[in-house]
Design an enzyme around this catalytic site. Structure first.
Site, PDB file in Angstrom:
ATOM      1  N   LYS A 283      33.152 -39.675 -37.605  1.00 39.09           N
ATOM      2  CA  LYS A 283      33.946 -40.765 -37.042  1.00 39.09           C
ATOM      3  C   LYS A 283      33.439 -41.203 -35.666  1.00 39.09           C
ATOM      4  O   LYS A 283      32.644 -40.522 -35.022  1.00 39.09           O
ATOM      5  CB  LYS A 283      35.425 -40.371 -37.001  1.00 39.09           C
ATOM      6  CG  LYS A 283      36.035 -40.440 -38.408  1.00 39.09           C
ATOM      7  CD  LYS A 283      37.508 -40.170 -38.457  1.00 39.09           C
ATOM      8  CE  LYS A 283      37.995 -40.314 -39.914  1.00 39.09           C
ATOM      9  NZ  LYS A 283      39.392 -39.916 -40.076  1.00 39.09           N
TER      10      LYS A 283
ATOM     11  N   ARG B 170      38.561 -32.398 -43.963  1.00 40.80           N
ATOM     12  CA  ARG B 170      37.976 -33.431 -44.836  1.00 40.80           C
ATOM     13  C   ARG B 170      36.610 -33.792 -44.261  1.00 40.80           C
ATOM     14  O   ARG B 170      36.537 -34.342 -43.159  1.00 40.80           O
ATOM     15  CB  ARG B 170      38.908 -34.639 -44.863  1.00 40.80           C
ATOM     16  CG  ARG B 170      38.449 -35.792 -45.750  1.00 40.80           C
ATOM     17  CD  ARG B 170      39.453 -36.933 -45.671  1.00 40.80           C
ATOM     18  NE  ARG B 170      39.059 -38.061 -46.482  1.00 40.80           N
ATOM     19  CZ  ARG B 170      38.192 -38.988 -46.093  1.00 40.80           C
ATOM     20  NH1 ARG B 170      37.634 -38.921 -44.905  1.00 40.80           N
ATOM     21  NH2 ARG B 170      37.888 -39.996 -46.898  1.00 40.80           N
TER      22      ARG B 170
HETATM   23  C1  7PJ Z   1      40.887 -39.800 -43.471  1.00 40.27           C
HETATM   24  C2  7PJ Z   1      41.344 -39.985 -44.766  1.00 40.27           C
HETATM   25  C3  7PJ Z   1      41.494 -38.791 -42.662  1.00 40.27           C
HETATM   26  C4  7PJ Z   1      42.894 -38.292 -44.559  1.00 40.27           C
HETATM   27  C5  7PJ Z   1      39.772 -41.402 -44.346  1.00 40.27           C
HETATM   28  C6  7PJ Z   1      36.658 -41.975 -42.839  1.00 40.27           C
HETATM   29  C7  7PJ Z   1      37.777 -42.906 -43.051  1.00 40.27           C
HETATM   30  N1  7PJ Z   1      42.340 -39.243 -45.319  1.00 40.27           N
HETATM   31  N2  7PJ Z   1      40.637 -40.998 -45.309  1.00 40.27           N
HETATM   32  N3  7PJ Z   1      42.490 -38.067 -43.267  1.00 40.27           N
HETATM   33  N4  7PJ Z   1      39.882 -40.695 -43.228  1.00 40.27           N
HETATM   34  N5  7PJ Z   1      43.883 -37.542 -45.049  1.00 40.27           N
HETATM   35  O1  7PJ Z   1      36.415 -41.044 -43.597  1.00 40.27           O
HETATM   36  O2  7PJ Z   1      35.955 -42.205 -41.821  1.00 40.27           O
HETATM   37  O3  7PJ Z   1      41.177 -38.565 -41.491  1.00 40.27           O
HETATM   38  S1  7PJ Z   1      38.668 -42.726 -44.595  1.00 40.27           S
END
Ligand code: 7PJ
Length: 262
Positions: A203, A237
């Site tokens: 990010k 994640r």
């Molecule tokens: C997240 C997500 C996060 C959860 C994305 C990216 C954007 N779901 N989906 N937490 N980020 N739960 O991966 O940069 O931080 S999409």
């Protein structure tokens, strides 16, 4: 949790996994590298990204979810749309990961009528504009209170407490300073009793700190995942599963004073 984007415009991999065979191969790799959950997403939520239709999102994710479920992978569906949640669960997904914390009309009911798990994430604003001017009085308390409120709503709708995870939503309407305050205070979220999911992989905040472009943020992301777990995250994640798992194994071995499992 390994990230599997089935979008032509996802933030971190430039849509490389849009193709079905590539997506399947990438999921298998993440599983072999130690991912416990594969998070499948068909709509980019990167800052400024355009929304996609329900039909497009379903067409992107369902064949992939069916294939992963057939191989007994634990699949989570990253979506805000009730129809996509239903279709994904019917196709074999066992977790709903919703960056809008089930606030869309019908989302709570869609999640409650299944026996799947849910991840409730905080976002300030909407993906198109959320990074324009994020503001909070007390970022940790406001987000903690929001997530506990949503979790209680989910429980009220019939979702069992032990099926709910919470996520402060790093980068979703947050500056670097907000993200770092949240990361440092992750224990406050863990103390709610709900398992905490943290997503910092590749990010902008990692880019700001390291001054690296998105394709060069692996080491920074591994450090962030480690910090998240050290501060109480139960699930991270990530895009770089192999490197993150290795780092966590070493750190856990140190913390526990024992060899950790293969
Ligand atoms: C997240 C997500 C996060 C959860 C994305 C990216 C954007 N779901 N989906 N937490 N980020 N739960 O991966 O940069 O931080 S999409």
């Amino acid at each position: 949790m390994g990230v599997l984007n089935i979008t032509p415009d996802s933030l971190a991999d430039g849509g490389r996994h849009f193709d079905f065979d590539l997506a399947l191969a990438h999921a298998r790799r993440m599983l072999a590298d130690g991912a416990d959950i594969i998070d499948v997403g068909g709509e980019s939520t990167r800052p400024g990204a355009k929304a996609v239709s329900e039909r497009t999102e379903i067409a992107r994710v369902i064949p992939v979810i069916e294939a992963l479920a057939a191989e007994r992978m634990v699949v989570s569906i990253d979506t805000m749309k009730p129809a996509v949640m239903r279709a994904a669960i019917a196709a074999g997904a066992s977790m709903i990961n919703d960056v809008r914390a089930l606030q869309a009309r019908g989302a709570l009911a869609a999640a409650a009528e299944t026996r799947c798990a849910v991840c409730l994430m905080h976002m300030q604003g909407k993906p198109r504009t959320m990074q324009a001017d994020p503001h909070y009085h007390d970022v940790v308390r406001e987000i903690r209170d929001f997530l506990v409120g949503r979790a209680l709503m989910a429980e009220g709708a019939g979702i069992a407490r032990d099926r709910i995870a919470i996520d402060p939503g790093f980068g979703f309407g947050k500056t670097k300073v907000h993200n770092l305050a949240l990361l440092r205070s992750l224990r406050v979220f863990a103390q709610t009793g709900y398992p905490v999911l943290a997503g910092l992989s590749r990010k902008a905040t990692i880019g700001e700190i390291t001054d690296r472009p998105v394709e060069d943020r692996m080491a920074g992301s591994v450090a962030a995942a480690l910090a998240a777990v050290a501060h109480g995250a139960a699930i991270v994640r990530v895009h770089d599963v192999r490197e993150t798992v290795d780092a966590l194994k070493v750190w856990l071995a140190v913390e526990r004073g024992e060899e950790v499992g293969k």
